[in-house]
Design an enzyme around this catalytic site. Sequence first.
Site, PDB file in Angstrom:
ATOM      1  N   ASP A 150      -1.191   2.738  -4.186  1.00 47.64           N
ATOM      2  CA  ASP A 150      -2.090   3.187  -5.467  1.00 47.64           C
ATOM      3  C   ASP A 150      -1.622   4.786  -5.848  1.00 47.64           C
ATOM      4  O   ASP A 150      -1.572   4.874  -6.872  1.00 47.64           O
ATOM      5  CB  ASP A 150      -3.643   3.103  -5.275  1.00 47.64           C
ATOM      6  CG  ASP A 150      -4.072   1.999  -4.576  1.00 47.64           C
ATOM      7  OD1 ASP A 150      -3.533   0.894  -5.118  1.00 47.64           O
ATOM      8  OD2 ASP A 150      -4.712   1.733  -3.653  1.00 47.64           O
ATOM      9  N   HIS A 179      -9.093  -0.331  -2.155  1.00 49.69           N
ATOM     10  CA  HIS A 179      -7.850  -0.939  -2.508  1.00 49.69           C
ATOM     11  C   HIS A 179      -8.049  -2.349  -3.431  1.00 49.69           C
ATOM     12  O   HIS A 179      -7.582  -3.329  -2.625  1.00 49.69           O
ATOM     13  CB  HIS A 179      -6.768  -0.816  -1.504  1.00 49.69           C
ATOM     14  CG  HIS A 179      -5.385  -1.384  -1.710  1.00 49.69           C
ATOM     15  ND1 HIS A 179      -4.642  -0.944  -2.770  1.00 49.69           N
ATOM     16  CD2 HIS A 179      -4.797  -2.725  -1.670  1.00 49.69           C
ATOM     17  CE1 HIS A 179      -3.606  -1.691  -3.057  1.00 49.69           C
ATOM     18  NE2 HIS A 179      -3.811  -2.660  -2.233  1.00 49.69           N
TER      19      HIS A 179
HETATM   20  N1  LIG Z   1      -2.209  -2.317   1.356  1.00 47.35           N
HETATM   21  C1  LIG Z   1      -1.411  -2.395   0.300  1.00 47.35           C
HETATM   22  O1  LIG Z   1      -1.157  -1.753  -0.725  1.00 47.35           O
HETATM   23  C2  LIG Z   1      -0.618  -3.733   0.229  1.00 47.35           C
HETATM   24  C3  LIG Z   1       0.366  -3.937  -0.629  1.00 47.35           C
HETATM   25  C4  LIG Z   1       1.145  -5.105  -0.917  1.00 47.35           C
HETATM   26  C5  LIG Z   1       0.881  -6.093   0.033  1.00 47.35           C
HETATM   27  N2  LIG Z   1      -0.166  -6.032   0.857  1.00 47.35           N
HETATM   28  C6  LIG Z   1      -0.661  -6.980   1.777  1.00 47.35           C
HETATM   29  O2  LIG Z   1       0.358  -7.165   2.986  1.00 47.35           O
HETATM   30  C7  LIG Z   1       0.336  -8.499   3.478  1.00 47.35           C
HETATM   31  C8  LIG Z   1       1.771  -8.952   3.540  1.00 47.35           C
HETATM   32  O3  LIG Z   1       2.513  -9.155   2.522  1.00 47.35           O
HETATM   33  P1  LIG Z   1       3.814  -9.707   2.477  1.00 47.35           P
HETATM   34  O4  LIG Z   1       4.379  -9.608   1.141  1.00 47.35           O
HETATM   35  O5  LIG Z   1       4.702  -8.967   3.479  1.00 47.35           O
HETATM   36  O6  LIG Z   1       3.765 -11.108   3.003  1.00 47.35           O
HETATM   37  P2  LIG Z   1       4.893 -12.012   3.731  1.00 47.35           P
HETATM   38  O7  LIG Z   1       4.447 -13.581   3.520  1.00 47.35           O
HETATM   39  O8  LIG Z   1       6.142 -12.143   3.102  1.00 47.35           O
HETATM   40  O9  LIG Z   1       4.837 -11.634   5.449  1.00 47.35           O
HETATM   41  C9  LIG Z   1       3.915 -11.644   6.295  1.00 47.35           C
HETATM   42  C10 LIG Z   1       4.524 -11.518   7.325  1.00 47.35           C
HETATM   43  O10 LIG Z   1       3.157 -11.752   8.403  1.00 47.35           O
HETATM   44  C11 LIG Z   1       3.730 -12.613   9.311  1.00 47.35           C
HETATM   45  N3  LIG Z   1       2.523 -13.013  10.229  1.00 47.35           N
HETATM   46  C12 LIG Z   1       1.501 -13.959   9.681  1.00 47.35           C
HETATM   47  N4  LIG Z   1       0.718 -13.967  10.823  1.00 47.35           N
HETATM   48  C13 LIG Z   1       1.156 -13.230  11.770  1.00 47.35           C
HETATM   49  C14 LIG Z   1       0.589 -12.909  13.137  1.00 47.35           C
HETATM   50  N5  LIG Z   1      -0.410 -13.755  13.445  1.00 47.35           N
HETATM   51  N6  LIG Z   1       1.375 -12.068  13.711  1.00 47.35           N
HETATM   52  C15 LIG Z   1       2.116 -11.306  13.224  1.00 47.35           C
HETATM   53  N7  LIG Z   1       2.794 -11.827  12.245  1.00 47.35           N
HETATM   54  C16 LIG Z   1       2.278 -12.672  11.267  1.00 47.35           C
HETATM   55  C17 LIG Z   1       4.348 -13.799   8.784  1.00 47.35           C
HETATM   56  O11 LIG Z   1       5.318 -14.493   9.498  1.00 47.35           O
HETATM   57  C18 LIG Z   1       5.199 -13.179   7.848  1.00 47.35           C
HETATM   58  O12 LIG Z   1       6.504 -12.482   8.267  1.00 47.35           O
HETATM   59  C19 LIG Z   1      -0.416  -9.155   2.487  1.00 47.35           C
HETATM   60  O13 LIG Z   1      -1.683  -9.423   2.866  1.00 47.35           O
HETATM   61  C20 LIG Z   1      -0.471  -8.473   1.281  1.00 47.35           C
HETATM   62  O14 LIG Z   1      -1.513  -8.671   0.371  1.00 47.35           O
HETATM   63  C21 LIG Z   1      -0.863  -4.928   0.961  1.00 47.35           C
HETATM   64  O1  LIG Z   2      -1.936  -6.857  -5.378  1.00 44.54           O
HETATM   65  C1  LIG Z   2      -1.417  -7.193  -4.071  1.00 44.54           C
HETATM   66  O2  LIG Z   2      -2.144  -8.445  -3.865  1.00 44.54           O
HETATM   67  C2  LIG Z   2      -0.754  -6.570  -3.123  1.00 44.54           C
HETATM   68  C3  LIG Z   2      -1.131  -5.023  -3.022  1.00 44.54           C
HETATM   69  O3  LIG Z   2      -2.417  -4.757  -2.647  1.00 44.54           O
HETATM   70  C4  LIG Z   2      -0.943  -4.102  -4.270  1.00 44.54           C
HETATM   71  O4  LIG Z   2      -1.572  -3.474  -4.737  1.00 44.54           O
HETATM   72  O5  LIG Z   2       0.231  -4.388  -4.734  1.00 44.54           O
END
Ligand SMILES: NC(=O)c1ccc[n+]([C@@H]2O[C@H](COP(=O)([O-])OP(=O)(O)OC[C@H]3O[C@@H](n4cnc5c(N)ncnc54)[C@H](O)[C@@H]3O)[C@@H](O)[C@H]2O)c1
Ligand SMILES: O=C(O)C[C@H](O)C(=O)O
Length: 333
Positions: A150, A179
């Site tokens: 953010d 967030h």
């Molecule tokens: N905080 C933020 O600003 C922010 C920003 C973007 C995404 N996110 C979040 O981050 C998370 C991941 O996003 P992504 O795009 O990398 O998803 P993705 O599906 O590409 O990757 C997630 C990974 O987690 C693994 N996984 C699932 N269960 C697991 C477990 N029990 N133990 C270990 N690994 C496990 C999967 O195998 C996969 O490799 C999502 O929840 C998304 O919403 C948060």
């Molecule tokens: O938007 C989402 O679900 C992923 C992440 O929290 C973001 O802000 O990009």
Amino acid sequence: MKAVVLGAAGGIGQPLSLLLKANPAVTELALYDIVNSPGVAVDLSHIATPAKVEGFLPPDDGLKKALTGANVVVIPAGIPRKPGMTRDDLFKINAGIVRDLATGIATTAPKAFVLVISNPVNSTVPIVAEVFKKHGVFDPKRIFGVTTLDVVRASTFVSEVLGDHSLSLSVSVPVVGGHSGVTIVPLLSQSSHPLPASLDAAAVDVLINRIQFGGDEVVKAKDGAGSATLSMAYAGAEFAGKVIRAVNGEKGIVTPTFVNLASDKTGGDALRKEIGKNLDYFSAPVELGVDGVTKIHGLGKITPAEKALVDAALPELSANIEKGVAFVEVPKL
Ligand SMILES: NC(=O)c1ccc[n+]([C@@H]2O[C@H](COP(=O)([O-])OP(=O)(O)OC[C@H]3O[C@@H](n4cnc5c(N)ncnc54)[C@H](O)[C@@H]3O)[C@@H](O)[C@H]2O)c1
Ligand SMILES: O=C(O)C[C@H](O)C(=O)O
């Protein structure tokens, strides 16, 4: 300095692991996932930087081995949004994933700094904290919700409004609250670079809305293939890098992050008074030290419009926090 990535083979996990491998302060890097982490680890291990990289899968106590001796644990494990979903829609799957990983950290590396990326952050951070409480190892100074994306978005979008992209590295805007959507509150009046005086109220509202809903912009553009991964990896590595620098003794590092307010010693109570609600978590500029949070800063001087944004964030934030806490039952003594 051992860094661990849980969910290391995912869309965020892989580039985040790359950026941590590129950080010369990291000497050990453990990558854990339910799939593909050994391959990612071998790939990264050829990069000529200090970190020794190892990959782990669930069999043979993989989680425990990955976490043993960890200083910093970053959690991007869990499913991402598709168009039409809210972050809260991810709760039913991600809450259990985060609870189980937190249990592993609490039992194997209870002193590690835990950086939670998995959504919904407003709920997953309380889940980690409740798991730690359940195991008697909770330290509010060591658990962080990563809200840096953010902050990164605010710098980028403000520099665009200023008409000069090259400013984005130096533009700094505190983003507070939580967030998700309206819980994301950019304090544009405290931008290091003031907005142009010519910008009218409607244009400021557009800018605020873009920072609050920047995640949706990426989800829509990816059209079913997930949410922000590369910008999140950049933001996650930036935040982890700050924690690592603080742990290594650098003083004066202040950055917004979603933290527990229960400790009066670090300023949580003062912030609660300022926001006018007895919330247990809030994102605010936080000073980092060798033991984690040393000071949670207040909101500073905010405008009446920003106060209204903070007020608008509180009901959703409070509901998200309660949902996370309720998910993990801590036995009452
Ligand atoms: N905080 C933020 O600003 C922010 C920003 C973007 C995404 N996110 C979040 O981050 C998370 C991941 O996003 P992504 O795009 O990398 O998803 P993705 O599906 O590409 O990757 C997630 C990974 O987690 C693994 N996984 C699932 N269960 C697991 C477990 N029990 N133990 C270990 N690994 C496990 C999967 O195998 C996969 O490799 C999502 O929840 C998304 O919403 C948060
Ligand atoms: O938007 C989402 O679900 C992923 C992440 O929290 C973001 O802000 O990009």
